[in-house]
Design a protein around this motif. Structure first.
Motif, short mmCIF file in Angstrom:
data_model
loop_
_atom_site.label_atom_id
_atom_site.label_comp_id
_atom_site.label_asym_id
_atom_site.label_seq_id
_atom_site.Cartn_x
_atom_site.Cartn_y
_atom_site.Cartn_z
N ILE A 54 -28.11 9.44 -14.57
CA ILE A 54 -29.29 9.48 -15.44
C ILE A 54 -29.67 8.07 -15.89
O ILE A 54 -30.52 7.90 -16.74
CB ILE A 54 -29.04 10.46 -16.60
N GLY A 55 -29.05 7.05 -15.31
CA GLY A 55 -29.47 5.68 -15.57
C GLY A 55 -29.09 5.13 -16.93
O GLY A 55 -29.82 4.30 -17.49
N TYR A 56 -27.95 5.56 -17.45
CA TYR A 56 -27.45 5.00 -18.71
C TYR A 56 -26.15 4.25 -18.44
O TYR A 56 -25.30 4.71 -17.69
CB TYR A 56 -27.15 6.12 -19.72
N LEU A 86 -27.11 -1.00 -14.45
CA LEU A 86 -27.95 0.14 -14.11
C LEU A 86 -28.81 0.54 -15.30
O LEU A 86 -30.01 0.79 -15.17
CB LEU A 86 -27.06 1.32 -13.70
N GLY A 87 -28.20 0.56 -16.48
CA GLY A 87 -28.93 0.90 -17.69
C GLY A 87 -30.06 -0.08 -17.98
O GLY A 87 -31.14 0.31 -18.42
N GLU A 88 -29.82 -1.37 -17.69
CA GLU A 88 -30.86 -2.36 -17.92
C GLU A 88 -32.03 -2.15 -16.97
O GLU A 88 -33.19 -2.17 -17.37
CB GLU A 88 -30.29 -3.78 -17.76
N MET A 89 -31.71 -1.93 -15.70
CA MET A 89 -32.80 -1.75 -14.73
C MET A 89 -33.57 -0.46 -15.03
O MET A 89 -34.80 -0.43 -15.02
CB MET A 89 -32.22 -1.69 -13.31
N CYS A 90 -32.86 0.62 -15.31
CA CYS A 90 -33.54 1.88 -15.61
C CYS A 90 -34.30 1.80 -16.93
O CYS A 90 -35.36 2.42 -17.08
CB CYS A 90 -32.55 3.05 -15.64
N GLY A 91 -33.75 1.01 -17.85
CA GLY A 91 -34.45 0.83 -19.12
C GLY A 91 -35.81 0.19 -18.92
O GLY A 91 -36.81 0.61 -19.52
N VAL A 92 -35.84 -0.80 -18.04
CA VAL A 92 -37.11 -1.45 -17.72
C VAL A 92 -38.09 -0.44 -17.13
O VAL A 92 -39.25 -0.34 -17.54
CB VAL A 92 -36.87 -2.61 -16.73
#
Lengths: 342, 133, 555
Positions: free
Chosen positions: C119-121, C535-541
Motif C-alpha cells: 500500500i506504499g507506506y 517506497l513511502g516517499e515515492m508513493c507519498g509524492v
C-alpha cells in the motif's frame, strides 16, 4: 448515567452523551419523554438540510464533501444517514458511514446511521427526534441523507429546512425527478457526476418539470457549478425580488473531486437566508409543528384504543361480519367509532 | 426489552488488510438476523473504529482481520474503549487468528474470536446471548 | 450408430434403467450443480457436444483458439513452472527461504510483500504499526531489495512479484538490483501482478484512483516493451476474485473484463496491441470442483483468443495466447484437520495441470492457521513434483479434451462468461462496473450463498460441517517476530542518515513534476530508486499528485 446527566452533557456536545441520547429518543427508551422535553427548547438553531436522491447518485460522497466544506468554514455538522430496513428480516445494512469515515476523528462532525423501520410513529418521527438531539447539542448544520425513492423518504426530507435533490445522468432515472411529491420538495437541485454523458438532458428535464410545477413563475435560472453566482450576489438578487418565490437553482457537481460542492453549500445558505427573511421559515416550522403534534396525538389515541381489550373484541366481531360479506368495511369502521366515542 | 429496539453492530476492518469477504458475509447474516449493521469499510485505525462505535452507540463491535496484525490492533481498540469509559459494548473478532493468540485477546477484553469454519449462526447466537443490556 | 439412434438409445436408458434405479435408490441430491449454478447432468454423451466443431472450437495446442493449450508440446517439452509464493518478515529471512526453495528444486521465485509495502507506506508509518513483515517481506527501499536477492543471480531465475499499486517502483528496484549484479534489464525474466482493477473489486490494496493507476500501468507496458522485453508486465488476476466468493463463471468473466479494460487503456494511450499483448499474463484460482475447473481454464483460453483477435484486432499469435499462473484455492482450506488440506491441494493442483497452466503455486496445509512452516511448504512443493513425475498426466496434452462433459461444460462456461462481459460492456467496461458496485455485488452474492450452503448442510466441507473430530491445537505454526517492525524502522533511520539526501530530494521533485504531466514515469521512478528514495516517499509524492482512491460502495 441517568437521563438528566445525559441531557446536560449532550447539550454541552459530549459525544458519548449525544450518542446515548439519540438512542434513547430513537428507541423511545424509558425516560425519553422527559429527556425530549429538556432538550426541545434548545432546538431550532441548526440549519437542517435534507439530501435525497436515487441509489448511485453519490449522495453520501456529496454529504461527506459538504461536511468538509462546512468544517472548513468553521462550522460544526451533524449527519443522519438513513438506509432502508429489510421488511422481511427487520435488519438493515447501514453503509453510508463508509463514505464519510474520514470525519470520524473530527469532534466537529457527528455521524449517525439509522434504518427506516421498527419505529413507533414511523421513521420520520424517529428521524425528527435524532435531528432534534443534534440540533440541541449545538451542531450548526444537520444533514439528513436518505434514499429518495419512497413516500417515507419524501416525508423525512420534508423535515428539513432546505432540501437538496440529487440526480445523476445516465442511470435511466431521469423520470425519478418527476415523481409525485418529489419535485415540490426540492429547494436545490444537484446533478452529480456531471462528467457523464446526458447531463444537459437531466438539467433540461429538471428545468421543464420545475416550470410545469409552477415553481418559477415562468422562468428558472440554472446555475452551473463552475461559474455560479457567489452567495453574496445571489443574496443581493434575492433582496431585490422579495416577493418572487424561491427559484430552485440547478447545480452541477463532481462530488468525488469536490467540484461544485462549495456552490451547493452556498446555495443552501442562501436558501436559509431567504427563508428567514421572507418569513417562509416560520411558516414551514409552524406547519411542521402542527402536523407533528396532530400525528402524535393521533398515535396516542390510536394506541390507547388498540390496546383496550373491549375495542379489540368489538373489532374482532365486526371483522368477522365484514369477512363474511354481511357488512362492508365502512359501515364496520363507523360502528367501531360509535362504540369508542360512547 | 424496549419495543422495536434493535441490536446495533459495528463491523470493522482494522489495519491494512483488504480481504472483506468474511466481514461482508457476517454483516449480511447479522442483517438477516434482524440487526442493524454499520460497516466501516477498510483501513480503519483503532481510533476510527472506537469513534464510530461511540457515535453509533452500538451494542457490538465485530472486527475482522486476516493479516496477522490482530495482536497489535485488537488490544489497542480495547484500550481506547476503556479510556473513553465505554464498558457496555460486546467486542468480538474473526479472521485468521491462531488458537494460541486467543487467550491473550480474551484477556484484554475480546469476548470471542470466530476463526475459519465458525458459522454465522454461531456468531448471531453468541451476540444475542452476550450483549450487555 | 447415428445421432438419431443415439438419441433414442439415450432416452431408453434414461427412462429405463436410470429411472428405475432412481425410483428405488434416489440420487444424493435433487439437483447437482457446479460452483456457477450450472446443472451437472447424470450423463454426458455425444448428443451434448453436437455443436462442437473440432477444428474451429478446439483446434490444436499452440494454435488459435488455443483451447487445448497455448504451446505445441506443453508439458512434454517442459513442466509448468513450480513457483511457490513466499516471503515474510525481513529480507534476510526471505532470502534464506528462496535459496532453500531453489535448492529443493523450485524453478521460479515468487515474492510476497507485506501490507505496508503493497500500500506504499514505509515501515515506520503510523498505519504500518503491527503490520510490518506479517503477510510478506517488508521492502522500504532498494537496500532491502538488494538484501532480498543477495546471492541470487537474476539472469538465471524468473521472479514473480505480487505487487500492484506500487508495482512500478518494485520493478524499478528489481532492475536496479540486477544492474548492480551486472545483469542488463533486457535479460530479466519475471512478472509483476500490476492488476489494479481487481484491487478495487476484491483485494483492497489500492492506493491511487483508477485513472492515474491505469496511467502507471500503461507506462509500465510501454517501458518494458523495449527495455525489459521478457518481462510479463501484468498478471490479470481472477484468483482473488474467486477467493472473495465468485463462481467459476464469474472468475472468468470479471478477469477477462479487467483484461479488456487494460488492453483498451493501452490502445487508447497509443500503443499497438501486439506491442504489449504477448506480455500479458493471467492468474487464476484452482478450486475444488476438478472437472469444472479444467473446463474453466479451457473456456478462458478460447474466449480470450477470440477477444484479442476479433475485438482488438491482434495479429501476433502471442497476443492471443492466454498464459496463466494458478494458485490452489486458499479459501477452501480448513483449520480443522489441516492434513486434509494436502489432499484438497492435490486435487486442485491436478485440475490446474489438466487445465494447462504455465506455472503453479500449491498452498500449504496450514493455510487457514498462519503463514506456512518450512515443512508444510516442502510438502506443497512435493505435491507438484509427484503430479509431474509420477502421475502421467503431463505426458500427453490436454488429456480430458473431447470428454463429453468437459466440452459441454467448456462451452457453457464460455457462453455464460461472455454474457457477463456483455453486461459489463453495457455498463461501460470493468472500471465503470466497479465504480457502480456491480462486480462487487455479484461476488458478495455468491459468497453469501456459498456460506449459507455450508451452514445449512447443503454443501459438505469434510472436517468442518461433517466428519469432525476432537482435535488438539496444532503446533509448529510460524510466528512472525513482532520485533521485525522495530528492526525495519531502525534500518530506515540508518538509510536516511547514510544516503545522499539531496539526490533523493531532487529525484522526488522530478517525479512529482513528471506525474503532473504526461511523461512515462518509469525513468523518473528508476532515478529515485537508485538514489535510495523510500517506497513511502515515492508513493507519498504520487499520492499528493494523484490523490487517494476512496471506495464508495458498501453494499
Amino acid at each position: 448515567m441517568d437521563w438528566q446527566e445525559i441531557v446536560s452533557r449532550a447539550l454541552a456536545r459530549d459525544i458519548r452523551a449525544v450518542s446515548r441520547l439519540i438512542s434513547i429518543v430513537e428507541d423511545r427508551r424509558s425516560g425519553f419523554e422527559n429527556a425530549y422535553a429538556a432538550i426541545y427548547p434548545h432546538t431550532g438553531r441548526a440549519h437542517v438540510i435534507g439530501i435525497t436522491g436515487p441509489p448511485g447518485s453519490g449522495k453520501s460522497t456529496l454529504v461527506d464533501k459538504m461536511a468538509a466544506e462546512y468544517r472548513g468554514r468553521g462550522k460544526t455538522v451533524g449527519i443522519v444517514a438513513v438506509d432502508p430496513t429489510s421488511p422481511f428480516t427487520g435488519g438493515a445494512l447501514l453503509g453510508d458511514r463508509l463514505r464519510m469515515q474520514r470525519h470520524s476523528l473530527d469532534d466537529g462532525v457527528f455521524i449517525r446511521s439509522m434504518g427506516t423501520r421498527g419505529h413507533l410513529g414511523g421513521v420520520s418521527r424517529a428521524t425528527s427526534g435524532v435531528v432534534d438531539v443534534l440540533d440541541a447539542a449545538g451542531y450548526d448544520y444537520v444533514l439528513i441523507e436518505t434514499v429518495g425513492v419512497g413516500q417515507s423518504e419524501v416525508e423525512i426530507a420534508s423535515l428539513a429546512d432546505t432540501v437538496a435533490l440529487v440526480q445523476v445522468p445516465g442511470l435511466g432515472d431521469d423520470i425519478q425527478v418527476i415523481k409525485a411529491g418529489v419535485m415540490e420538495i426540492g429547494d436545490v437541485f444537484v446533478v452529480n457526476k456531471k462528467d457523464r454523458p446526458g447531463v444537459e438532458r437531466v438539467v433540461a428535464e429538471i428545468r421543464m418539470a420545475l416550470d410545469l410545477a409552477g415553481n418559477a413563475s415562468g422562468r428558472v435560472r440554472a446555475y452551473s457549478g463552475h461559474h455560479g453566482p457567489t452567495a453574496a450576489s445571489a443574496a443581493g438578487a434575492v433582496a431585490t425580488t422579495e416577493v418572487t418565490p424561491w427559484r430552485p437553482p440547478i447545480l452541477q457537481t463532481m462530488a468525488e473531486s469536490g467540484e461544485g460542492v462549495a456552490e451547493v453549500c452556498d446555495m443552501c445558505d442562501v436558501h436559509m437566508c431567504r427563508l428567514t427573511e421572507d418569513g417562509t421559515l416560520v411558516e414551514r416550522r409552524l406547519r411542521r409543528a402542527k402536523s407533528e403534534t396532530m400525528q402524535i396525538a393521533s398515535d396516542l389515541i390510536w394506541r390507547g384504543l388498540a390496546d383496550d381489550p373491549r375495542t379489540l373484541e368489538a373489532a374482532e366481531g365486526l371483522a368477522r361480519k365484514v369477512a363474511q360479506r354481511e357488512m362492508d368495511p365502512y359501515v364496520a369502521g363507523r360502528s367501531l367509532r360509535e362504540l369508542i366515542v360512547n | 426489552m424496549d419495543e422495536g429496539r434493535k441490536i446495533r453492530v459495528l463491523v470493522a476492518k482494522p489495519g491494512l488488510d483488504g480481504h472483506d469477504r468474511g466481514a461482508k458475509v457476517v454483516a449480511r447474516a447479522l442483517r438477516d438476523a434482524g440487526m442493524e449493521v454499520i460497516y466501516t469499510g477498510l483501513r480503519q485505525t483503532p481510533e476510527q473504529i472506537v469513534a464510530a462505535a461511540i457515535q453509533e452507540d452500538v451494542d457490538v463491535v465485530a472486527m475482522s482481520i486476516l493479516s496477522g496484525a490482530h495482536n497489535y490492533l485488537f488490544p489497542r481498540v480495547m484500550q481506547l474503549l476503556r479510556e473513553r469509559g465505554v464498558d457496555d459494548v460486546l467486542v468480538v473478532g474473526g479472521g485468521i487468528i491462531p488458537d494460541e493468540d486467543i487467550p491473550g485477546l480474551k484477556e484484554c477484553g475480546i469476548a470471542e474470536v470466530f476463526t475459519p469454519g465458525a458459522s454465522t449462526a454461531d456468531t448471531v447466537k453468541f451476540i444475542r446471548e452476550n450483549i450487555k443490556r | 450408430m447415428n445421432q438419431g439412434d443415439l438419441s433414442g438409445e439415450y432416452g431408453r436408458w434414461k427412462s429405463g434403467p436410470y429411472a428405475k434405479t432412481c425410483a428405488r435408490f434416489p440420487e444424493r441430491k435433487e439437483r447437482f450443480e457446479g460452483s456457477s449454478g450450472i446443472e451437472v447432468k447424470p450423463l454426458y454423451t455425444p448428443l451434448d457436444v453436437e455443436q462442437v466443431d473440432y477444428v474451429n472450437d478446439l483446434g490444436f495446442p499452440g494454435e488459435y483458439p488455443y483451447n487445448r493449450g497455448v504451446q505445441p508440446t506443453m508439458y512434454r517439452g517442459r513442466f509448468w513452472t513450480m513457483r511457490q509464493y513466499a516471503g515474510f518478515a525481513t529480507a534476510e529471512e526471505s532470502n534464506r527461504r528462496y535459496k532453500y526453495l531453489l535448492e529443493q528444486g523450485q524453478t521460479g521465485l515468487s515474492v510476497a510483500f507485506d501490507l505496508p509495502t503493497q500500500i506504499g507506506y514505509d515501515s515506520d508509518h503510523e498505519l504500518s504499526a503491527g503490520e510490518v513483515g506479517k503477510v510478506g517481506v517488508a521492502i522500504d527501499s532498494l537496500a532491502d531489495m538488494e538484501t532480498l536477492f543477495d546471492g541470487i543471480p537474476l539472469d538465471k531465475v524468473s521472479t514473480s512479484m505480487t505487487i500492484n499499486a506500487p508495482a512500478s517502483m518494485l520493478l524499478a528496484m528489481y532492475i536496479a538490483v540486477a544492474e548492480k549484479q551486472g545483469v542488463f534489464a533486457n535479460k530479466l525474466n519475471g512478472t509483476i501482478q500490476n492488476d489494479i482493477l481487481k484491487e478495487y473489486a476484491a483485494r483492497g490494496t489500492y492506493i491511487f484512483p483508477p485513472k492515474p493507476s491505469m496511467r502507471l500501468i500503461t507506462n509500465i507496458f510501454e517501458y518494458c516493451s523495449t527495455a525489459v522485453p521478457r518481462w510479463n508486465t501484468i498478471s490479470i488476476s481472477g484468483y482473488h476474485i474467486r477467493e472473495a466468493g465468485a463462481t467459476a463463471v464469474q472468475e472468468v468473466a470479471f478477469t477477462l473484463a479487467d483484461g479488456i479494460a487494460y488492453v483498451k487503456a493501452a490502445v487508447d494511450a497509443g500503443l499497438d496491441v501486439d506491442d504489449f499483448g504477448p506480455r500479458l499474463s493471467f492468474f487464476f484460482n484452482a478450486h475444488n470442483d476438478l472437472l469444472e475447473e479444467v473446463a474453466k481454464f479451457r473456456a478462458a483460453r478460447r474466449l480470450w483468443a477470440r477477444i484479442m483477435r476479433d475485438r482488438f484486432g491482434a495479429k501476433d499469435p502471442k497476443s492471443m495466447q492466454l498464459r496463466f499462473h494458478t494458485q490452489t484455492a486458499g479459501c477452501t482450506l480448513t483449520a480443522q484437520q489441516p492434513d486434509n488440506n494436502i489432499v484438497r491441494v492435490t486435487l486442485q493442483a491436478l485440475a490446474a495441470v489438466l487445465g494447462g497452466t504455465q506455472s503453479l503455486h500449491t498452498n500449504s496445509r496450514d493455510e487457514a492457521l498462519a503463514l506456512p512452516s518450512q515443512d508444510s511448504v516442502r510438502i506443497a512443493l512435493r505435491t507438484q513434483q509427484i503430479i509431474a513425475y509420477e502421475s502421467g498426466v503431463a505426458d500427453t496434452i490436454d488429456p480430458l479434451a473431447v470428454s463429453y462433459y468437459i466440452e459441454a461444460l467448456t462451452d457453457e462456461i464460455e457462453r455464460a462468461a461472455a454474457d457477463y462481459i456483455r453486461r459489463i460492456d453495457e455498463i461501460g467496461g470493468a472500471p465503470a462496473a466497479i465504480e457502480r458496485g456491480f462486480i462487487q455485488a455479484e461476488i458478495e452474492e455468491s459468497a453469501y450463498r456459498y456460506q449459507m450452503e455450508i451452514e445449512s448442510g447443503d454443501r459438505t466441507i469434510v472436517g468442518l460441517n461433517d466428519f469432525q473430530i476432537e482435535e488438539d491445537r496444532p503446533s509448529g505454526l510460524l510466528k512472525v517476530d513482532p520485533a521485525v517492525g522495530d528492526l525495519q524502522c531502525r534500518k530506515l533511520a540508518q538509510l536516511r542518515a547514510e544516503r545522499d539526501n539531496a539526490a533523493v530530494e531532487a529525484s522526488l521533485a522530478a517525479l512529482e513534476h513528471a506525474a503532473s504531466g504526461s511523461d512515462n514515469l518509469m525513468p523518473y521512478i528508476l532515478d529515485a530508486v537508485r538514489a535510495y528514495a523510500t517506497l513511502g516517499e515515492m508513493c507519498g509524492v504520487l499520492r499528493g499528485v494523484f490523490g487517494e482512491y476512496k471506495p464508495t460502495v458498501a453494499y
